[in-house]
Enzyme design. Structure first.
Site, PDB file in Angstrom:
ATOM      1  N   GLY A   1      24.267  20.991  41.343  1.00  9.71           N
ATOM      2  CA  GLY A   1      24.105  20.329  40.232  1.00  9.71           C
ATOM      3  C   GLY A   1      23.575  21.018  38.973  1.00  9.71           C
ATOM      4  O   GLY A   1      24.258  20.628  37.892  1.00  9.71           O
TER       5      GLY A   1
ATOM      6  N   ALA B   1      24.247  15.693  53.421  1.00 14.96           N
ATOM      7  CA  ALA B   1      23.698  15.475  54.540  1.00 14.96           C
ATOM      8  C   ALA B   1      23.138  14.081  54.684  1.00 14.96           C
ATOM      9  O   ALA B   1      23.617  13.157  53.828  1.00 14.96           O
ATOM     10  CB  ALA B   1      22.053  16.161  54.193  1.00 14.96           C
TER      11      ALA B   1
ATOM     12  N   GLU C   1      26.774  28.411  46.931  1.00 20.89           N
ATOM     13  CA  GLU C   1      26.951  27.785  47.889  1.00 20.89           C
ATOM     14  C   GLU C   1      25.968  26.376  48.050  1.00 20.89           C
ATOM     15  O   GLU C   1      26.004  25.593  49.226  1.00 20.89           O
ATOM     16  CB  GLU C   1      26.775  28.518  49.355  1.00 20.89           C
ATOM     17  CG  GLU C   1      27.546  29.785  49.369  1.00 20.89           C
ATOM     18  CD  GLU C   1      27.910  29.950  50.906  1.00 20.89           C
ATOM     19  OE1 GLU C   1      27.542  29.042  51.793  1.00 20.89           O
ATOM     20  OE2 GLU C   1      28.745  30.850  51.040  1.00 20.89           O
TER      21      GLU C   1
ATOM     22  N   CYS D   1      42.418  55.266  36.478  1.00 21.44           N
ATOM     23  CA  CYS D   1      44.171  55.266  36.768  1.00 21.44           C
ATOM     24  C   CYS D   1      44.533  56.419  35.825  1.00 21.44           C
ATOM     25  O   CYS D   1      45.549  56.794  36.005  1.00 21.44           O
ATOM     26  CB  CYS D   1      44.492  53.838  36.524  1.00 21.44           C
ATOM     27  SG  CYS D   1      43.802  52.853  37.824  1.00 21.44           S
TER      28      CYS D   1
ATOM     29  N   GLU E   1      48.150  50.798  39.705  1.00 19.61           N
ATOM     30  CA  GLU E   1      48.951  52.142  39.451  1.00 19.61           C
ATOM     31  C   GLU E   1      48.992  53.011  40.666  1.00 19.61           C
ATOM     32  O   GLU E   1      50.107  53.448  40.931  1.00 19.61           O
ATOM     33  CB  GLU E   1      48.558  52.803  38.282  1.00 19.61           C
ATOM     34  CG  GLU E   1      48.545  51.609  36.938  1.00 19.61           C
ATOM     35  CD  GLU E   1      47.043  51.211  36.709  1.00 19.61           C
ATOM     36  OE1 GLU E   1      46.578  50.537  37.767  1.00 19.61           O
ATOM     37  OE2 GLU E   1      46.861  50.986  35.715  1.00 19.61           O
TER      38      GLU E   1
END
Lengths: 356, 356
Positions: free
Chosen positions: A282, A172, A275, A95, A60
């Site tokens: 898992g 890995a 990450e 707002c 808005e």
């Protein structure tokens, strides 16, 4: 139009379609996607705006600013917006007050604000004599923000799991080497994910082994919400000299995903980026709290090495969750330099199990 | 134009560019990609053609047929073609004879035919009084058919490895269930791969466990070269009632990839599709003879289960071959229904090790 439909002008319905379109331009993350169109009493469009992400103006005020830039006066105008105007002071002011200050005479909104602390904007506006009509395009707005709504309703952060793996699902090699499996473009995209999250989490074992900084790389798109909180989770002690330490770092010494999410939501984290490493990935998958999976696949064949998602306890094919390629916010399948990026959402009909 | 460049008219150079473009329309497989344009003495295009795959007309007869259909006479015309016309009778007759029969006066070709049994077309044409000029667009033609040329030079089939796996690189769940990891679209695409191969190979253990038929599914694109040879490789006996048995089936009772390839090339197999299981896939990768990898990735998370490429013996990240996304023959990264298809070629500068 059914008799229970809200009373709105045709121009307002058209403006709502446009507002929904504008909303979709926003950054997909934990913040809701909201679009707004300011209409003159005769139906002319005075301004448009949408929410660009945490810390930036809501839709808005953006539409009001757009109208001002175009030389239009908002007094007596109608604000058509996809979400009920907020009524609280967060990183931006309420707002409802911005609309009152601008002299807006009428507000047409699609969905009610389900976020307890921010709701009440329509009531505030009506108390001040502004017409506020809700429900126009409600379904479309809810669909657009389904995951945000679920997240608010479940009182846990929206969880994005990021994974970078070889073609054959390894994070890995046998000797533990993992830098870098993916190329520069994929890694830069990963930094972009960090820039729109409220917090970035890794396992404390990963902190010990890889010593990541978890900062947004200089040169990546500027973070819109300041630096994300950096979180280490797990029972491994975080070394005193770890790169992750410093302002905006916390260690959650638990292996319980639910407990970690509870602590994060209490700290105001609405969008968590997980990450890794693989054990953490898992654990979040097993807990059923991953709302979005971004997988960077490098066309590298490792054969053996650490698997991307260990410990899920899936014994047979039929029990495996089948994620869905998700085009929300961009193509679900993208080539990024030498690598491929997949954007996935959880299987339909299998809502993320709440940890509560 | 350098003094060593072949003497050709501008119209012929233009026609060669067009012929190279036509060649690229052919099916990518073990057969070379070849395009041809028939020019009138004044440079007008009389006909165009390209090779559509094994068992179909070569590019030159296709261009001659196209000219005839358009009501043109090939007598005195110039055939511009991306590969030296063949001089042997395979599944089709020698192109050199077809050109002589049609009364073509001049042939401009890009690359010499390196395939011993088929070469010699230019010599045959010249002996019959036809001008034959080679080398125009040679580099482009060789690049287009690089892998075919390598395959012919190495005297082994061109090997395509097909793999269907979960996002995390598993080809079966812990209990061995694997049907179906990928969806209908990906499986149909796999059948398309069978349709363009000369032979389809699986491990004899897979024959025992899964009893595959390895035929091209009715309803898939019609095979262009008849049904591919069905090959079981390995020391496990193939049961008398196995679905793979019947005409066009052979069992190669060896674990030696090189020995198997030798036997297949002796049987005329130029394009081999290896379909698994994982031990066979790993063995072909380890032998360094995989020329093309088609990987169907289902966004399924299995966690554990049979890995896609076991036994490679890769100990560290730097030793892992980094395959390259390959747009030849279509986009390298494609969404196929619920799944993703990756088309990959071996790392540059690391040519597939010969088994000889």
């Amino acid at each position: 139009m059914s008799s229970t439909a809200p009373q709105v002008a045709a121009a307002e319905t058209g403006a709502m379609l446009r507002a929904l379109e504008l909303a979709g331009l926003g950054v997909r993350g934990a913040n809701p996607l909201v679009g707004a169109v300011l209409l003159a009493p005769d139906g002319t469009v005075l301004g448009e705006g949408y929410h660009r992400g945490a810390g930036t103006p809501h839709a808005e005020p953006a539409a009001l600013a757009d109208a001002r830039e175009r030389g239009h006066d908002a007094r007596g105008a109608t604000m058509v917006v996809t979400l009920e105007p907020c009524n609280h002071t967060g990183r931006t002011g309420p707002c409802s007050e911005a609309l009152l200050d601008a002299g807006v005479a009428r507000v047409v909104f699609a969905a009610e604000d389900v976020n307890g602390s921010a709701s009440g904007g329509a009531r505030r506006l009506r108390a001040a004599g502004v017409e506020a009509v809700g429900g126009v395009g409600r379904e479309a707005s809810l669909e657009l923000n389904e995951r945000w709504s679920v997240s608010v309703a479940e009182r846990r952060p929206f969880v994005t799991l990021k994974s970078a793996q070889s073609l054959d699902g390894r994070v890995a090699a046998v000797d533990g080497t993992s830098q870098w499996i993916t190329g520069a473009e994929a890694r830069a995209d990963g930094h972009r994910l960090r820039a729109i999250a409220d917090a970035v989490l890794v396992g404390s074992g990963t902190v010990r082994d890889d010593d990541p900084r978890l900062t947004v790389r200089a040169g990546a798109a500027a973070p819109v919400s300041g630096m994300a909180l950096r979180v280490a989770m797990g029972l491994t002690p975080v070394p005193a000299g770890a790169a992750i330490r410093g302002e905006g770092f916390i260690h959650l010494p638990t292996r319980d995903v639910g407990a970690a999410l509870d602590q994060l939501v209490e700290r105001g984290v609405r969008h968590l980026l997980v990450e890794g490493g693989p054990r953490i990935a898992g654990a979040f998958l097993r807990a059923g709290v991953v709302d979005e999976l971004v997988s960077y696949v490098a066309p590298l064949v490792l054969g053996e090495g650490a698997p991307a998602f260990p410990g899920l306890g899936i014994g047979t094919l039929a029990a495996a969750p089948r994620w869905v390629l998700d085009d929300a916010g961009g193509p679900a399948v993208q080539r990024l330099g030498t690598d491929v990026r997949l954007h996935l959402r959880p299987p339909p009909g299998v809502p993320a199990a709440s940890h509560h």
